[in-house]
Motif scaffolding. Structure first.
Motif, PDB file in Angstrom:
ATOM      1  N   ASP A   1      -2.063  -2.026 -20.079  1.00 56.67           N
ATOM      2  CA  ASP A   1      -0.532  -2.352 -19.929  1.00 56.67           C
ATOM      3  C   ASP A   1      -0.196  -1.012 -19.342  1.00 56.67           C
ATOM      4  O   ASP A   1      -0.422  -0.123 -19.943  1.00 56.67           O
ATOM      5  N   VAL A   2       0.640  -1.175 -18.261  1.00 56.77           N
ATOM      6  CA  VAL A   2       1.017   0.133 -17.527  1.00 56.77           C
ATOM      7  C   VAL A   2       2.512  -0.247 -17.217  1.00 56.77           C
ATOM      8  O   VAL A   2       2.783  -1.508 -16.583  1.00 56.77           O
ATOM      9  N   THR A   3       3.471   0.620 -17.095  1.00 58.95           N
ATOM     10  CA  THR A   3       4.724   0.388 -16.941  1.00 58.95           C
ATOM     11  C   THR A   3       5.074   1.539 -15.850  1.00 58.95           C
ATOM     12  O   THR A   3       4.709   2.753 -16.101  1.00 58.95           O
ATOM     13  N   VAL A   4       5.767   1.092 -14.814  1.00 61.72           N
ATOM     14  CA  VAL A   4       6.045   1.826 -13.703  1.00 61.72           C
ATOM     15  C   VAL A   4       7.421   1.595 -13.111  1.00 61.72           C
ATOM     16  O   VAL A   4       8.065   0.429 -13.880  1.00 61.72           O
ATOM     17  N   LYS A   5       8.052   2.463 -12.470  1.00 60.06           N
ATOM     18  CA  LYS A   5       9.489   2.443 -12.035  1.00 60.06           C
ATOM     19  C   LYS A   5       9.513   1.639 -10.517  1.00 60.06           C
ATOM     20  O   LYS A   5       8.653   1.827  -9.722  1.00 60.06           O
ATOM     21  N   ARG A   6      10.260   0.850 -10.290  1.00 59.24           N
ATOM     22  CA  ARG A   6      10.569   0.075  -9.100  1.00 59.24           C
ATOM     23  C   ARG A   6      10.601   0.934  -8.112  1.00 59.24           C
ATOM     24  O   ARG A   6      11.497   2.124  -8.281  1.00 59.24           O
ATOM     25  N   GLY A   7       9.979   0.996  -6.822  1.00 59.94           N
ATOM     26  CA  GLY A   7      10.021   1.932  -5.746  1.00 59.94           C
ATOM     27  C   GLY A   7       8.987   3.112  -5.778  1.00 59.94           C
ATOM     28  O   GLY A   7       8.593   4.103  -4.994  1.00 59.94           O
ATOM     29  N   GLU A   8       8.515   3.345  -7.346  1.00 53.66           N
ATOM     30  CA  GLU A   8       7.669   4.269  -7.603  1.00 53.66           C
ATOM     31  C   GLU A   8       5.807   4.062  -6.744  1.00 53.66           C
ATOM     32  O   GLU A   8       5.651   2.983  -6.817  1.00 53.66           O
ATOM     33  N   THR A   9       5.560   5.206  -6.320  1.00 53.63           N
ATOM     34  CA  THR A   9       4.019   4.892  -5.684  1.00 53.63           C
ATOM     35  C   THR A   9       3.190   5.521  -6.595  1.00 53.63           C
ATOM     36  O   THR A   9       3.432   6.955  -7.053  1.00 53.63           O
ATOM     37  N   VAL A  10       2.235   4.990  -7.122  1.00 52.75           N
ATOM     38  CA  VAL A  10       1.215   5.126  -8.063  1.00 52.75           C
ATOM     39  C   VAL A  10      -0.088   5.250  -7.552  1.00 52.75           C
ATOM     40  O   VAL A  10      -0.560   4.526  -6.712  1.00 52.75           O
TER      41      VAL A  10
ATOM     42  N   VAL B   1      -8.191  -8.551 -17.906  1.00 57.81           N
ATOM     43  CA  VAL B   1      -6.887  -8.532 -17.320  1.00 57.81           C
ATOM     44  C   VAL B   1      -6.064  -7.504 -17.852  1.00 57.81           C
ATOM     45  O   VAL B   1      -6.076  -7.373 -19.061  1.00 57.81           O
ATOM     46  N   GLY B   2      -5.358  -7.009 -16.914  1.00 61.34           N
ATOM     47  CA  GLY B   2      -4.252  -5.975 -17.593  1.00 61.34           C
ATOM     48  C   GLY B   2      -2.838  -6.544 -16.859  1.00 61.34           C
ATOM     49  O   GLY B   2      -2.825  -7.409 -16.184  1.00 61.34           O
ATOM     50  N   LYS B   3      -1.723  -5.740 -17.345  1.00 62.49           N
ATOM     51  CA  LYS B   3      -0.627  -6.106 -16.912  1.00 62.49           C
ATOM     52  C   LYS B   3       0.324  -4.740 -16.413  1.00 62.49           C
ATOM     53  O   LYS B   3       0.154  -3.751 -17.169  1.00 62.49           O
ATOM     54  N   VAL B   4       1.055  -5.217 -15.387  1.00 67.37           N
ATOM     55  CA  VAL B   4       1.835  -3.746 -14.810  1.00 67.37           C
ATOM     56  C   VAL B   4       3.298  -4.434 -15.027  1.00 67.37           C
ATOM     57  O   VAL B   4       3.737  -5.566 -14.356  1.00 67.37           O
ATOM     58  N   THR B   5       4.248  -3.782 -15.779  1.00 68.46           N
ATOM     59  CA  THR B   5       5.522  -4.243 -15.834  1.00 68.46           C
ATOM     60  C   THR B   5       6.198  -2.837 -14.950  1.00 68.46           C
ATOM     61  O   THR B   5       5.954  -1.743 -15.023  1.00 68.46           O
ATOM     62  N   VAL B   6       7.251  -3.538 -13.946  1.00 70.52           N
ATOM     63  CA  VAL B   6       8.062  -2.572 -12.932  1.00 70.52           C
ATOM     64  C   VAL B   6       9.257  -2.905 -13.365  1.00 70.52           C
ATOM     65  O   VAL B   6       9.978  -4.038 -13.455  1.00 70.52           O
ATOM     66  N   LYS B   7      10.067  -1.749 -13.774  1.00 73.65           N
ATOM     67  CA  LYS B   7      10.969  -1.931 -14.196  1.00 73.65           C
ATOM     68  C   LYS B   7      12.080  -1.294 -13.181  1.00 73.65           C
ATOM     69  O   LYS B   7      11.798  -0.296 -12.367  1.00 73.65           O
TER      70      LYS B   7
ATOM     71  N   VAL C   1      -3.724   3.299  -4.033  1.00 73.81           N
ATOM     72  CA  VAL C   1      -2.419   3.948  -4.173  1.00 73.81           C
ATOM     73  C   VAL C   1      -1.508   2.756  -3.937  1.00 73.81           C
ATOM     74  O   VAL C   1      -1.614   2.179  -2.837  1.00 73.81           O
ATOM     75  N   TRP C   2      -0.514   2.501  -4.598  1.00 71.36           N
ATOM     76  CA  TRP C   2       0.088   1.356  -4.411  1.00 71.36           C
ATOM     77  C   TRP C   2       1.692   1.899  -4.710  1.00 71.36           C
ATOM     78  O   TRP C   2       2.038   2.522  -5.740  1.00 71.36           O
ATOM     79  N   GLN C   3       2.587   0.992  -3.792  1.00 67.28           N
ATOM     80  CA  GLN C   3       4.174   1.378  -4.132  1.00 67.28           C
ATOM     81  C   GLN C   3       4.426   0.016  -4.792  1.00 67.28           C
ATOM     82  O   GLN C   3       4.523  -0.903  -4.232  1.00 67.28           O
ATOM     83  N   PHE C   4       5.192   0.096  -5.821  1.00 70.07           N
ATOM     84  CA  PHE C   4       5.769  -1.069  -6.542  1.00 70.07           C
ATOM     85  C   PHE C   4       7.341  -1.171  -6.111  1.00 70.07           C
ATOM     86  O   PHE C   4       7.992  -0.479  -6.530  1.00 70.07           O
TER      87      PHE C   4
ATOM     88  N   GLU D   1       0.626  -1.238  -0.153  1.00 66.99           N
ATOM     89  CA  GLU D   1       0.188   0.006   0.071  1.00 66.99           C
ATOM     90  C   GLU D   1       1.087   1.175   0.116  1.00 66.99           C
ATOM     91  O   GLU D   1       1.920   1.347   0.866  1.00 66.99           O
ATOM     92  N   GLY D   2       0.528   2.200  -0.865  1.00 70.11           N
ATOM     93  CA  GLY D   2       1.348   3.470  -0.999  1.00 70.11           C
ATOM     94  C   GLY D   2       0.818   4.572  -0.041  1.00 70.11           C
ATOM     95  O   GLY D   2      -0.291   4.716   0.132  1.00 70.11           O
ATOM     96  N   ASN D   3       1.951   5.373   0.221  1.00 73.24           N
ATOM     97  CA  ASN D   3       1.163   6.692   0.916  1.00 73.24           C
ATOM     98  C   ASN D   3       0.896   7.716   0.105  1.00 73.24           C
ATOM     99  O   ASN D   3       1.669   7.883  -1.004  1.00 73.24           O
ATOM    100  N   PRO D   4      -0.405   7.917   0.305  1.00 69.09           N
ATOM    101  CA  PRO D   4      -0.908   9.105  -0.645  1.00 69.09           C
ATOM    102  C   PRO D   4      -0.116  10.440  -0.892  1.00 69.09           C
ATOM    103  O   PRO D   4      -0.124  10.784  -1.866  1.00 69.09           O
ATOM    104  N   LYS D   5       0.636  10.766   0.248  1.00 67.35           N
ATOM    105  CA  LYS D   5       1.546  11.837   0.053  1.00 67.35           C
ATOM    106  C   LYS D   5       2.849  11.636  -0.573  1.00 67.35           C
ATOM    107  O   LYS D   5       3.390  12.822  -0.851  1.00 67.35           O
ATOM    108  N   LYS D   6       3.024  10.258  -1.227  1.00 65.45           N
ATOM    109  CA  LYS D   6       4.205  10.276  -1.734  1.00 65.45           C
ATOM    110  C   LYS D   6       3.891   9.710  -3.375  1.00 65.45           C
ATOM    111  O   LYS D   6       4.988   9.132  -4.031  1.00 65.45           O
TER     112      LYS D   6
END
Length: 165
Positions: free
Chosen positions: A72-81, A159-165, A135-138, A48-53
Motif C-alpha cells: 500500500d502506497v499513499t501519494v498526493k494528487r499532482g505528485e510525481t513519484v 497486487v498492491g494499492k495506491v491511494t491518491v489524496k 516515474v509517474w505523476q498522479f 508519465e512523470g517528468n524525471p526532473k520533477k
C-alpha cells in the motif's frame, strides 16, 4: 459470428490498438524509456512523470511469494513519484500501475496472450535480482492498483494499492 470468435477478435483489436506486441517473457526489454513531454498521454490514474520533477522515490520489492513490499502506497494528487522496483525473486516479475478495472482487463488479456510484450510508462518488467523504474505523476485523486501480470501472479494475489489524496 460466434461469441468465442468475436471475443478473440476483440482481444486482438485491443492489443493492436494499444500498441502491444507479442513476445512477453523472460527476455530483456528495450532501452529504458526516455521522457518526451510531447508523447505523454493522460490516463484515468495519471500520466508519465517528468524525471526532473520527482518529489520522492518509493522503493517497492517484488518476491516469488507473489507479494509487493510495501503493498500500500499513499501519494498526493499532482505528485510525481519515482518507483524503484526491485525483483528479489528467481522469476520475472513486473509492476503495472492502473485503475482496478484496467488492471483486471489487462490480466485477462495476459491469460489469453501470455507472450505479449508491452513497454508503457506505467510498467516495469524486472528480471530476477534486477531493478526497474516507473516515474509517474498522479493527477487524479482516488484508489488505484499496481500488479504483476505475469501468468498466474495476479491470480496469486500479487497486487498492491495506491491511494491518491
Amino acid at each position: 459470428m460466434n461469441t468465442k470468435i468475436a471475443l478473440s477478435l476483440t482481444a486482438l483489436a485491443l492489443a493492436a490498438s494499444t500498441s502491444l506486441a507479442f513476445a512477453h517473457g523472460d527476455e530483456e526489454h528495450a532501452q529504458p524509456r526516455k521522457y518526451d513531454p510531447t508523447k505523454v498521454e493522460p490516463t484515468d490514474f495519471g500520466q508519465e512523470g517528468n524525471p526532473k520533477k520527482v518529489a520522492r522515490t518509493i522503493k517497492v520489492d517484488m518476491a516469488d511469494n507473489m507479494r509487493f513490499t510495501p503493498s500500500d502506497v499513499t501519494v498526493k494528487r499532482g505528485e510525481t513519484v519515482k518507483f524503484v522496483v526491485h525483483n528479489d525473486g528467481k522469476v520475472l516479475h513486473e509492476m503495472v500501475l492502473g485503475t482496478k478495472k484496467a488492471i483486471a482487463e489487462h490480466a485477462e488479456l495476459m491469460k489469453k496472450f501470455p507472450e505479449m510484450e508491452h513497454a508503457d510508462a506505467n510498467m516495469a518488467h524486472v528480471k530476477p535480482g534486477k531493478a526497474g523504474e516507473i516515474v509517474w505523476q498522479f493527477t487524479k485523486a482516488g484508489e488505484f492498483q499496481f500488479a504483476c501480470l505475469q501468468p498466474g501472479h495476479f491470480e496469486a494475489g500479487m497486487v498492491g494499492k495506491v491511494t491518491v489524496k
